[in-house]
Scaffold this active site. Structure first.
Site, short mmCIF file in Angstrom:
data_model
loop_
_atom_site.label_atom_id
_atom_site.label_comp_id
_atom_site.label_asym_id
_atom_site.label_seq_id
_atom_site.Cartn_x
_atom_site.Cartn_y
_atom_site.Cartn_z
N LYS A 61 12.09 -21.76 -37.69
CA LYS A 61 12.88 -21.88 -35.94
C LYS A 61 11.78 -22.48 -35.04
CE LYS A 61 14.30 -18.06 -32.84
NZ LYS A 61 14.22 -16.59 -32.51
N SER B 199 18.82 -14.80 -31.53
CA SER B 199 18.59 -16.15 -31.14
C SER B 199 18.35 -17.02 -32.20
CB SER B 199 17.30 -16.12 -30.20
OG SER B 199 16.41 -15.73 -30.83
N SER C 86 16.48 -10.64 -32.87
CA SER C 86 16.84 -12.32 -33.26
C SER C 86 16.75 -12.52 -34.64
CB SER C 86 16.25 -13.19 -32.43
OG SER C 86 16.70 -13.18 -31.24
N1 GLN Z 1 19.09 -11.00 -28.06
C1 GLN Z 1 17.96 -10.14 -27.36
C2 GLN Z 1 17.48 -11.30 -26.27
O1 GLN Z 1 18.22 -11.88 -25.71
C3 GLN Z 1 16.92 -10.59 -28.47
C4 GLN Z 1 16.44 -11.92 -28.54
C5 GLN Z 1 15.18 -11.97 -29.58
O2 GLN Z 1 15.02 -11.02 -30.48
N2 GLN Z 1 14.41 -12.90 -29.42
O3 GLN Z 1 16.45 -10.93 -25.69
#
Ligand code: GLN
Length: 428
Positions: A62, A137, A161
Site C-alpha cells: 500500500k 482505504s 482499512s
Molecule cells: N474508513 C476509516 C476512516 O476513514 C478507516 C480508515 C483506515 O483504517 N485507514 O478513517
C-alpha cells in the site's frame, strides 16, 4: 500463461519456486503481465516496479509504506514525487525474506476513507464488478489480490482499512494486535490506532506474511515482542474454540439481510466444526464507537499531518512569505477529506473544547476497551460481519461523509480496543 495468478496462493507460488518448477523471474513476469492486462481498468497499482530485487514470491505494498527509491504518495498530491531515501521496517522485512516488490497500491488519501474514492489519483474498482468500490482505504491492495495482480499485499488499518476492503473483495485480511508490527516509515494517520497487516487469498498465506513482518523494532517504540510465534493453521477443526457473538454487532441497524444470512451460515459451519457459540454483549461499542473514533482519529491526524508544509516533502507552492508558502501548499496539496479531518481534529483539540471532545472520547475508549476485555474472558474470539453491506456502487457514498463513515461501524470497536481483527470471506 505459466501460472493462473487468479487462483495461485502465495504458499503454492513459494512451493513452485522451491521445487524449481518456475523461476522467480517467470513468476514475477506472470504478475506483471496480469497487471498489464487489468490494471488499466481496476487501477489497483499507482505504480509498478520493473526490476526489483528478491528471488521469492512477489508482493504489493500500500502506498502509505515508504519504499526506498520508489515514489510514495499515500494517495495524496501533497506527496507527489516524494521518493523516500529509506525503507519502512515492514518493507525491509519483506525484502529480507526475499519477496520482490511489484508496486505500490492505491489508497484513499492518507488512508482516510472506505472506498478509495478519496485517492487524489482516482478510484480503484472492484474486480467482481468494476462499477462498485473495492472498499478502502486499502482497496488497491485488496482488489489486486482478488484480481490475481499480486499473490499477497500489505495494507494499513486504522479503523478498518485492511478488513473492510478484504470483505468487499472476498479475500482474507488481518489487522494485527496494536504494537505487534512496526510502523517505522509508514505515513502516519492516527498513531494510537494505525497498524500494518497482510491481505491474501487464504488464512495460511496471511499467517505466513504476518510471521514475516511481526516483531519488535528499535525504530518504533510502540512495538513489543510477541509472547508466542505466529502459528500456521492446520486442518479444519475448531474443537474447543469459544466464539462470542456480540448481539449489538450482529444486529446493528444497517446490516443488509444478505450479509446477516451469510454470517449466520458461517457461524453454523463453525459450530459444525466444533466451535462453541454463545451470545454476548458489547453495548457501548456500536453506540459510541463511531463518534469516539471520529474524534480521536481526526485529532491525531491533525497533528500528524502538520508536517506537510511544502518544505520537507513533495511539491511546494509559491508564496511571498513562509506562512503563505505553507498555506498555499496545504490548500493545493490536500484533498477535501484530509482537510475535513484536520479541521475537525484541530477543533476537538482546541483550548476550551479539549475536555468536552478529545478528553471525553478517550474516556469512552477506555470503556470500550473494558467491555472487550470482559467479553474475551469468556471467549477466544468474537464474531460479526466485517462490513454492514456488500460492495456499494462507485459514487453512492462519495458525497456523504457520514454514510462513508458508517461503513466502518463494525470494524472500529476492536480497533479502538487495540485488538487484532481478521476478515474472512463467507459469501459472494
Ligand atoms: N474508513 C476509516 C476512516 O476513514 C478507516 C480508515 C483506515 O483504517 N485507514 O478513517
Amino acid at each position: 500463461p505459466v501460472v493462473d495468478t487468479l487462483r495461485l496462493t502465495a504458499e503454492e507460488a513459494a512451493g513452485l519456486l522451491a521445487r524449481g518448477e518456475l523461476s522467480a523471474r517467470e513468476l514475477r513476469n506472470a504478475y506483471l503481465d496480469a497487471i498489464g492486462e487489468r490494471n488499466g481498468e481496476l487501477h489497483c497499482f499507482l505504480r509498478t516496479v520493473e526490476d526489483a530485487e528478491g528471488d521469492g514470491v512477489p508482493i504489493a505494498l500500500k502506498d502509505v509504506i515508504s519504499t526506498k527509491g520508489v515514489e510514495t504518495t499515500a494517495g495524496s498530491k501533497i506527496l507527489a514525487g516524494y521518493v523516500p531515501v529509506f525503507d519502512a521496517t515492514v518493507a525491509s522485512r519483506v525484502k529480507a525474506a526475499g519477496l520482490s516488490l511489484l508496486g505500490k497500491t492505491n489508497t484513499d488519501e492518507f488512508a482516510m476513507g472506505s472506498s478509495t474514492e478519496n485517492s487524489a489519483y482516482g478510484p480503484s474498482r472492484n474486480p467482481w464488478n468494476p462499477t462498485r468500490v473495492p472498499g478502502g482505504s486499502g482497496g488497491g491492495s485488496a482488489a489486486a489480490v482478488t484480481a490475481g495482480l499480486a499473490p499477497w499485499a500489505l495494507g494499513s488499518d486504522t479503523g478498518g482499512s485492511i478488513k473492510q476492503p478484504s470483505a468487499l473483495c472476498g479475500n482474507v485480511g488481518l489487522r494485527p494486535t496494536y504494537g505487534s508490527v512496526s510502523r517505522y516509515g509508514v505515513v502516519a494517520f492516527a498513531s494510537s490506532l494505525d497498524q500494518i497487516g497482510p491481505v491474501a487469498k487464504t488464512v495460511r498465506d496471511v499467517a505466513l506474511l504476518y510471521s514475516i513482518i511481526a516483531g519488535s523494532d528499535p525504530c518504533d517504540s510502540t512495538t513489543a515482542e510477541l509472547p508466542d510465534a505466529p502459528r500456521l493453521p492446520e486442518g479444519d477443526s475448531l474443537a474447543g474454540v469459544r466464539i462470542g457473538v456480540p448481539t449489538e454487532l450482529n444486529e446493528a441497524e444497517g446490516i443488509e439481510p444478505g450479509v446477516r444470512e451469510a454470517v449466520s451460515r458461517a457461524l453454523s459451519l463453525a459450530e459444525e466444526l466444533g466451535a462453541e457459540l454463545d451470545e454476548c454483549s458489547l453495548p457501548r461499542s456500536v453506540r459510541y464507537g463511531l463518534p469516539c473514533y471520529y474524534l480521536i482519529a481526526p485529532a491525531e491526524a491533525s497533528s500528524n499531518l502538520a508536517r506537510y508544509d511544502g518544505v520537507r516533502y513533495g511539491p511546494r507552492s509559491e508564496g511571498a512569505s513562509y506562512q503563505e508558502l505553507v498555506d498555499r501548499t496545504r490548500d493545493e496539496g490536500f484533498g477535501d477529506e484530509p482537510k475535513r479531518r484536520i479541521m475537525l481534529g484541530t477543533y476537538a483539540l482546541s483550548a476550551g473544547y479539549y475536555e468536552a471532545f478529545y478528553g471525553q472520547a478517550q474516556k469512552v475508549r477506555t470503556l470500550i476497551i473494558q467491555e472487550h476485555r470482559e467479553a474475551l474472558e469468556r471467549f477466544d474470539v468474537l464474531a460479526c460481519p466485517t462490513s454492514p453491506t456488500v460492495a456499494f456502487p462507485i459514487g453512492e457514498r462519495a458525497a456523504d461523509p457520514l454514510a462513508m463513515y458508517a461503513s466502518d461501524l463494525l470494524t472500529i470497536p476492536s480497533c479502538l480496543a487495540g485488538l487484532p481483527g481478521l476478515s474472512i470471506p463467507c459469501g459472494l
